[in-house]
Design a protein around this motif. Structure first.
Motif, short mmCIF file in Angstrom:
data_model
loop_
_atom_site.label_atom_id
_atom_site.label_comp_id
_atom_site.label_asym_id
_atom_site.label_seq_id
_atom_site.Cartn_x
_atom_site.Cartn_y
_atom_site.Cartn_z
N THR A 174 0.92 -1.28 0.00
CA THR A 174 0.11 0.09 0.03
C THR A 174 0.85 1.25 0.06
OG1 THR A 174 -0.28 0.14 2.41
CG2 THR A 174 -1.83 -1.04 1.51
N ASP A 175 0.07 2.16 -0.32
CA ASP A 175 0.82 3.52 -0.13
C ASP A 175 2.21 3.66 -1.05
OD1 ASP A 175 -0.91 4.48 1.70
OD2 ASP A 175 0.06 3.42 3.25
N LEU A 176 2.21 3.20 -2.26
CA LEU A 176 3.42 3.23 -3.16
C LEU A 176 3.84 4.56 -3.62
CD1 LEU A 176 2.42 0.20 -5.48
CD2 LEU A 176 4.47 0.42 -3.71
N THR A 177 5.03 4.98 -3.31
CA THR A 177 5.27 6.39 -3.61
C THR A 177 6.81 6.30 -4.65
OG1 THR A 177 6.75 6.74 -1.85
CG2 THR A 177 4.37 7.57 -1.67
N VAL A 178 6.85 7.25 -5.55
CA VAL A 178 7.90 7.25 -6.41
C VAL A 178 8.57 8.73 -6.22
CG1 VAL A 178 8.83 7.00 -8.63
CG2 VAL A 178 7.05 5.51 -8.05
N ALA A 179 9.61 8.93 -5.71
CA ALA A 179 10.30 10.21 -5.65
C ALA A 179 11.53 10.27 -6.35
CB ALA A 179 10.58 10.60 -3.92
N PHE A 180 11.38 11.66 -6.99
CA PHE A 180 12.59 11.92 -7.96
C PHE A 180 13.29 12.71 -7.45
CE2 PHE A 180 10.04 9.79 -11.16
CZ PHE A 180 10.94 9.44 -12.20
N SER A 181 14.77 12.71 -7.33
CA SER A 181 15.71 13.78 -7.00
C SER A 181 16.50 13.88 -8.05
CB SER A 181 16.31 13.49 -5.67
OG SER A 181 17.23 14.46 -5.46
N VAL A 182 16.51 14.93 -8.89
CA VAL A 182 17.27 15.20 -10.03
C VAL A 182 17.93 16.46 -10.01
CG1 VAL A 182 17.36 14.87 -12.64
CG2 VAL A 182 15.65 13.62 -11.18
N ALA A 183 18.99 16.60 -10.57
CA ALA A 183 19.79 17.89 -10.82
C ALA A 183 20.45 17.72 -11.97
CB ALA A 183 21.03 18.22 -9.35
N PHE A 184 20.64 19.14 -12.58
CA PHE A 184 21.23 19.47 -13.92
C PHE A 184 21.91 20.47 -13.90
CE2 PHE A 184 16.75 17.64 -14.78
CZ PHE A 184 17.32 16.57 -15.50
N PRO A 185 22.99 20.47 -14.81
CA PRO A 185 23.93 21.67 -14.71
C PRO A 185 23.28 23.00 -14.99
CG PRO A 185 24.26 20.37 -16.66
CD PRO A 185 22.94 19.56 -15.93
N GLN A 186 24.12 23.92 -14.65
CA GLN A 186 23.61 25.45 -15.02
C GLN A 186 23.82 25.60 -16.52
OE1 GLN A 186 22.24 27.77 -12.92
NE2 GLN A 186 22.42 25.89 -11.47
N GLY A 187 22.98 26.33 -17.10
CA GLY A 187 22.84 26.76 -18.47
C GLY A 187 21.73 26.48 -19.32
N THR A 188 21.35 26.76 -20.39
CA THR A 188 20.43 26.56 -21.14
C THR A 188 19.76 24.94 -21.15
OG1 THR A 188 21.02 28.42 -22.81
CG2 THR A 188 19.14 27.12 -23.38
N GLY A 189 20.77 24.16 -21.35
CA GLY A 189 20.32 22.69 -21.51
C GLY A 189 19.79 22.23 -20.05
N GLY A 190 20.47 22.78 -19.28
CA GLY A 190 20.04 22.21 -17.71
C GLY A 190 18.72 22.95 -17.49
N ASP A 191 18.41 24.32 -17.90
CA ASP A 191 17.23 24.92 -17.50
C ASP A 191 16.04 24.22 -18.35
OD1 ASP A 191 18.79 26.74 -16.10
OD2 ASP A 191 18.79 28.39 -17.70
N ARG A 192 16.33 23.82 -19.52
CA ARG A 192 15.10 23.22 -20.44
C ARG A 192 14.75 21.96 -19.67
NH1 ARG A 192 10.55 23.20 -22.22
NH2 ARG A 192 10.25 21.78 -24.20
N ALA A 193 15.89 21.19 -19.36
CA ALA A 193 15.75 19.87 -18.49
C ALA A 193 14.73 20.00 -17.31
CB ALA A 193 17.15 19.00 -18.26
N ARG A 194 15.37 20.95 -16.64
CA ARG A 194 14.65 21.36 -15.22
C ARG A 194 13.02 21.48 -15.45
NH1 ARG A 194 19.58 22.71 -13.77
NH2 ARG A 194 19.58 25.05 -14.57
N THR A 195 13.01 22.56 -16.52
CA THR A 195 11.47 22.87 -16.86
C THR A 195 10.51 21.66 -17.38
OG1 THR A 195 12.15 24.93 -17.52
CG2 THR A 195 10.15 24.10 -18.39
N ILE A 196 11.16 20.54 -18.10
CA ILE A 196 10.12 19.69 -18.52
C ILE A 196 10.37 18.23 -17.46
CG2 ILE A 196 10.52 20.14 -20.82
CD1 ILE A 196 12.27 18.05 -21.09
N LEU A 197 11.10 18.71 -16.38
CA LEU A 197 11.20 17.38 -15.53
C LEU A 197 9.74 16.84 -15.00
CD1 LEU A 197 12.55 15.22 -13.78
CD2 LEU A 197 13.07 17.06 -12.21
#
Length: 146
Positions: free
Chosen positions: A88-111
């Motif tokens: 019961t009570d199944l949970t999935v928790a993401f902890s993800v970090a991306f580098p600074q910069g345009t690509g990292g910003d885009r990845a953070r936005t779509i995460l």
């Protein structure tokens, strides 16, 4: 392998409380009943839930930036009630970090969207669990001797 093709895993007993699962491509994974460090079937289920959605999210975000940290923690409570043993009570928790910069910003936005799409549509494992797919069990003729 086609998306609609059957999937198959064979499980063989290798010792008391020890098993090896083999997939159609020849890959293997050992597991057990909880003695020692080997994964249990319940832990493999949790890993499958996390691994399925992690793979979806990695594909979506990895197009934009390579993560500097990527951890998925899956948890649940094992209960034994009138319905038998289950989680019961199944949970999935993401902890993800991306580098600074345009690509990292885009990845953070779509995460968040990538996580939601995986959960709501793409992850076969969690979708199957949430749909409550029946499991048929049988004993093949000729296997019971004595």
């Amino acid at each position: 392998m086609s998306e609609d093709s059957p999937r198959l895993v064979t499980v063989e007993r290798t010792g008391t409380g020890r098993f090896t699962a083999t997939n159609a491509r020849g890959g293997t994974i050992d597991f057990g009943t909880g003695d020692g460090t080997a994964f249990t079937p319940v832990e493999l289920l949790l890993a499958a839930i996390g691994g399925c959605t992690a793979a979806d999210v990695d594909v979506a975000t990895g197009r934009h930036a390579e993560p500097v940290a990527f951890t998925v923690t899956v948890s649940g409570n094992k209960v034994n009630d009138e319905g038998g043993n289950r989680l019961t009570d199944l949970t999935v928790a993401f902890s993800v970090a991306f580098p600074q910069g345009t690509g990292g910003d885009r990845a953070r936005t779509i995460l968040p969207r990538a996580v939601a799409v995986s959960h709501d549509r793409l992850c076969t494992v969690s979708r199957t669990i949430e749909a409550g797919t029946p499991v048929a069990v049988s004993v093949e003729a000729g296997t019971v001797t004595g």
